[in-house]
Design a protein around this motif. Structure first.
Motif, PDB file in Angstrom:
ATOM      1  N   GLY A   2      61.038 -14.245  -8.680  1.00 33.31           N
ATOM      2  CA  GLY A   2      60.987 -15.697  -8.795  1.00 33.31           C
ATOM      3  C   GLY A   2      59.297 -15.946  -9.103  1.00 33.31           C
ATOM      4  O   GLY A   2      59.184 -16.750 -10.067  1.00 33.31           O
ATOM      5  N   MET A   3      58.564 -15.094  -8.646  1.00 37.99           N
ATOM      6  CA  MET A   3      57.188 -15.266  -9.241  1.00 37.99           C
ATOM      7  C   MET A   3      57.122 -14.948 -10.633  1.00 37.99           C
ATOM      8  O   MET A   3      56.091 -15.625 -11.268  1.00 37.99           O
ATOM      9  CB  MET A   3      56.203 -14.246  -8.206  1.00 37.99           C
ATOM     10  CG  MET A   3      55.809 -14.541  -6.878  1.00 37.99           C
ATOM     11  SD  MET A   3      54.955 -15.920  -6.638  1.00 37.99           S
ATOM     12  CE  MET A   3      53.382 -15.211  -7.224  1.00 37.99           C
ATOM     13  N   LEU A   4      57.607 -13.930 -11.152  1.00 38.15           N
ATOM     14  CA  LEU A   4      57.468 -13.433 -12.557  1.00 38.15           C
ATOM     15  C   LEU A   4      58.183 -14.785 -13.625  1.00 38.15           C
ATOM     16  O   LEU A   4      57.535 -15.269 -14.506  1.00 38.15           O
ATOM     17  CB  LEU A   4      58.448 -12.468 -12.873  1.00 38.15           C
ATOM     18  CG  LEU A   4      57.635 -11.050 -12.352  1.00 38.15           C
ATOM     19  CD1 LEU A   4      58.866  -9.851 -12.650  1.00 38.15           C
ATOM     20  CD2 LEU A   4      56.586 -10.649 -13.032  1.00 38.15           C
ATOM     21  N   ILE A   5      59.144 -15.366 -13.139  1.00 39.12           N
ATOM     22  CA  ILE A   5      59.635 -16.518 -13.599  1.00 39.12           C
ATOM     23  C   ILE A   5      58.736 -17.842 -13.836  1.00 39.12           C
ATOM     24  O   ILE A   5      58.388 -18.264 -14.828  1.00 39.12           O
ATOM     25  CB  ILE A   5      61.060 -16.893 -13.154  1.00 39.12           C
ATOM     26  CG1 ILE A   5      62.182 -15.745 -13.398  1.00 39.12           C
ATOM     27  CG2 ILE A   5      61.519 -18.286 -13.899  1.00 39.12           C
ATOM     28  CD1 ILE A   5      63.277 -15.907 -12.857  1.00 39.12           C
ATOM     29  N   VAL A   6      58.179 -18.021 -12.310  1.00 38.07           N
ATOM     30  CA  VAL A   6      57.461 -19.129 -12.320  1.00 38.07           C
ATOM     31  C   VAL A   6      56.162 -18.931 -13.330  1.00 38.07           C
ATOM     32  O   VAL A   6      55.752 -19.898 -13.895  1.00 38.07           O
ATOM     33  CB  VAL A   6      57.019 -19.449 -10.770  1.00 38.07           C
ATOM     34  CG1 VAL A   6      55.916 -20.487 -10.694  1.00 38.07           C
ATOM     35  CG2 VAL A   6      58.096 -20.065 -10.012  1.00 38.07           C
TER      36      VAL A   6
ATOM     37  N   MET B 277      55.041 -21.070 -16.390  1.00 38.97           N
ATOM     38  CA  MET B 277      53.762 -22.099 -16.410  1.00 38.97           C
ATOM     39  C   MET B 277      52.694 -21.629 -17.213  1.00 38.97           C
ATOM     40  O   MET B 277      51.899 -22.552 -17.669  1.00 38.97           O
ATOM     41  CB  MET B 277      53.171 -22.115 -15.016  1.00 38.97           C
ATOM     42  CG  MET B 277      54.292 -22.645 -13.909  1.00 38.97           C
ATOM     43  SD  MET B 277      53.578 -22.783 -12.279  1.00 38.97           S
ATOM     44  CE  MET B 277      52.091 -23.761 -12.312  1.00 38.97           C
ATOM     45  N   THR B 278      52.596 -20.264 -17.719  1.00 39.86           N
ATOM     46  CA  THR B 278      51.492 -19.864 -18.347  1.00 39.86           C
ATOM     47  C   THR B 278      51.964 -19.646 -19.873  1.00 39.86           C
ATOM     48  O   THR B 278      51.124 -19.765 -20.856  1.00 39.86           O
ATOM     49  CB  THR B 278      51.012 -18.596 -18.008  1.00 39.86           C
ATOM     50  OG1 THR B 278      52.134 -17.519 -17.942  1.00 39.86           O
ATOM     51  CG2 THR B 278      50.369 -18.461 -16.455  1.00 39.86           C
ATOM     52  N   LYS B 279      53.307 -19.568 -20.152  1.00 40.68           N
ATOM     53  CA  LYS B 279      53.720 -19.467 -21.511  1.00 40.68           C
ATOM     54  C   LYS B 279      53.206 -17.915 -22.132  1.00 40.68           C
ATOM     55  O   LYS B 279      52.787 -18.054 -23.325  1.00 40.68           O
ATOM     56  CB  LYS B 279      53.414 -20.487 -22.292  1.00 40.68           C
ATOM     57  CG  LYS B 279      53.867 -21.722 -21.687  1.00 40.68           C
ATOM     58  CD  LYS B 279      55.447 -21.880 -21.890  1.00 40.68           C
ATOM     59  CE  LYS B 279      55.948 -23.140 -21.185  1.00 40.68           C
ATOM     60  NZ  LYS B 279      57.448 -23.361 -21.196  1.00 40.68           N
TER      61      LYS B 279
END
Length: 599
Positions: free
Chosen positions: A225-229, A233-235
């Protein structure tokens, strides 16, 4: 001085002389005065003087008189008791009190009768035994055939036994001075393993294991989930978005101290990875240290240690009928009354069997009951059983102690002799019994035939700790679980393979033009139903045999083998003839090339 002042002074002197003369006359003739008639004169006490040696005051004479009266009364009682035969009742409560036949006469034995022999020697009396109909102490609700009934009906002069002092029994009998504080203990079959656990699960308790399992299941999805977020958010196009199975496998691999090919680029993700590694390092260190300590230094503990454990776990236990345990359970004012629930569920057995060894071998060993008995009986019973087993098998020390005793008393009660309420002999006996208690004679007699060392303690210890199969049960379960899981996954793979083959066969039947095998490479994705590229050994074997792997557009003239920087390469010309591509021939380089080629 003026004349008037001199006259005043002379008048005062004359008045003083007259008063003094009058007072002298009154004292000489002892005439009564008005003050003497109305007020009583209190004469002062003479000054006290120290008592001389041998002088006795009034209170001392009174004390001496009362002590003389008491001594005379005690002497009179002793003379009345001398030569008398007292009726003595007792309990079959080995080793404290029991009976046996001697020359056809029933005589008493045990610690209680040894104390009685001291009294007999001092007061010169004898006794005859009057046994109760039932071997029970008795209470207000259980009088029939009991010791209390004999004493209350004055059929016995004294009860020579270690009787627990019961509150409701004081209405019927009179207790002597306390002899000791009785402790009722629990003895049970020694468990194969400690109550604190064994094997691989021993270092942590259940709550810790549950939290570790929860963390294993939760950290993988959290990382994913952290990787996806972060990606959204950073693109960040350079960030590698690892799939969920890879994250879960990383968590499991870190727990097993294995490396990982995952290399996150974001600082937040790296911190998350590092935090998990630190957590696993600390956890495994604690586990290793605790497991080592458990296998070498752990103490043995029992699953049942006190009355509360018996109630909470509803453990079956057996005790002697009519003793303090039964009355404490059935009395609503006692703390043990909470165990009456077990009595209603028929989990408590009040036995009339007085053979402790028989109870130990049948009820305790075969039925796995807990036996509740007073401490002296338990200690003598364990010591006796230890001596028998040691003679049978002197080599195996662990077989000598198949039973374990709880260290916490099940019940505590002060114990004493008992008399009828109308007795007079307690005045003689109680001071002598109290002297025996204070002098340590009672305690000495209770421990006289026991060794100083503790026999069969709860923690047997030993000089070495050998692992047994029961210590490795969890290891075996882990292996079996792993094999079972692998078999289940293998069967599921075979099942899905059959389904895929059926699906491919149906597609080929509906669309005959669909090739059965297609090879794509470079920037072309492998479609559904396409097989992966062949190994490079197959490529080179085809080239050496003259075949063409890549179709008719590439002939053998467009390929050549060259040595570049000490390595073998296959040089393949492009279709447009402008450039060429190098394909490594050496196995490691070929494997890397194939990995890049297929991904």
């Amino acid at each position: 001085m003026s004349a008037s002042e001199a006259f005043t002074v002379n008048s005062a002197k004359i008045s003083l002389y007259c008063c003094s003369l009058l007072l002298f006359v009154l004292l000489c003739f002892n005439l009564p005065t008005a003050v003497d008639a109305d007020v009583a004169v209190v004469e002062p006490e003479p000054p006290s003087r120290p008592r001389q040696t041998g002088e006795v005051g009034l209170y001392q004479s009174e004390e001496k008189n009362s002590q003389d009266v008491k001594d005379a009364f005690m002497e009179q009682l002793a003379n009345e008791l001398k030569g008398r035969v007292l009726k003595v009742t007792t309990l079959e409560d080995w080793p404290l009190s029991y009976t046996e036949r001697q020359n056809g006469t029933l005589v008493g034995r045990g610690v209680a009768f040894e104390l009685l022999e001291f009294l007999m020697e001092k007061f010169k009396f004898n006794y005859t035994l009057v046994m109760p109909e039932h071997n029970i102490v008795g209470s207000s609700n259980d009088m029939d055939g009991s010791i209390i009934e004999l004493l209350a009906n004055e059929k016995a002069d004294i009860a020579v036994a270690f009787l627990p002092i019961l509150a409701d029994a004081r209405r019927h009998i009179l207790y002597s001075a306390g002899l000791d504080e009785g402790e009722w203990m629990m003895i049970m079959v020694r468990p194969m393993e400690s109550a604190s656990g064994s094997g691989l699960l021993a270092p942590f308790n259940r709550d810790v294991w549950i939290l570790i399992l929860v963390s294993l299941l939760a950290v993988g999805p959290i990382i994913y989930g952290m990787l996806i977020v972060r990606y959204k958010m950073t693109k960040d196009k350079e960030q590698v978005l690892y799939p969920l199975p890879h994250c879960i496998w990383f968590v499991y691999g870190a727990l097993m101290k294995q490396g990982s090919t995952l290399s996150p680029t974001g600082d937040s993700t790296r911190i998350l990875f590092a935090s998990w590694w630190i957590f696993i390092t600390i956890l495994t260190s604690f586990y290793t240290a605790n497991l080592t300590a458990f296998l070498t230094l752990s103490k043995f503990t029992l699953p049942i240690n006190n009355a509360e454990d018996v109630r909470r776990k509803e453990k079956q236990f057996v005790t002697i009928r009519g003793n303090a345990i039964e009355y404490a359970i059935k009395n609503s004012d006692e703390a043990l009354n909470s165990l009456s629930v077990l009595v209603d569920k028929h989990l408590v057995e009040f036995t009339t069997n007085l053979n402790d060894s028989d109870i130990l071998m049948t009820t305790v060993t075969k039925k796995n009951y807990v036996y509740v008995r007073d401490r002296p009986a338990i200690e003598h019973l364990v010591y006796k059983d230890y001596l028998v087993r040691r003679k049978v098998n002197p080599i195996n020390e662990r077989s000598h102690c198949p039973f374990a005793t709880a260290t916490t008393p099940f019940l505590k009660r002060v114990r004493a002799f008992a008399y009828p309420n109308t007795t007079r002999w307690n005045t003689l006996f109680d001071p002598q019994l109290l002297n025996m208690v204070e002098g340590g004679l009672v305690k000495f007699k209770l421990l006289e035939n026991l060794p100083k060392a503790e026999i069969c303690p709860q923690n047997l210890g030993g000089t070495e700790r050998q692992l047994k199969n029961r210590d490795l049960v969890m290891t075996y379960l882990v292996m079996l679980t792993g094999f079972a899981t692998a078999i289940a996954v293998f069967l599921s793979e075979m099942f899905f393979r059959v389904l895929n083959e059926r699906k491919l066969n149906k597609e080929q039947l509906t669309n005959p033009q669909l090739p059965s095998e297609r090879i794509t490479y470079l920037n072309k994705a492998i479609g559904y139903g396409d097989s992966p590229p062949p190994p490079y050994t197959e490529i080179f074997s085809r080239h050496t045999s003259g075949g063409s792997l890549f179709g008719s557009n590439i002939d053998s003239d467009s390929t050549s083998r060259k040595m570049i920087n000490g390595r073998d390469y296959m040089v393949v010309k492009e279709k447009n003839g402008i450039g060429s591509q190098l394909i490594p021939i050496r196995a490691p380089s070929a494997a890397i090339f194939q990995y890049t080629y297929t991904n």
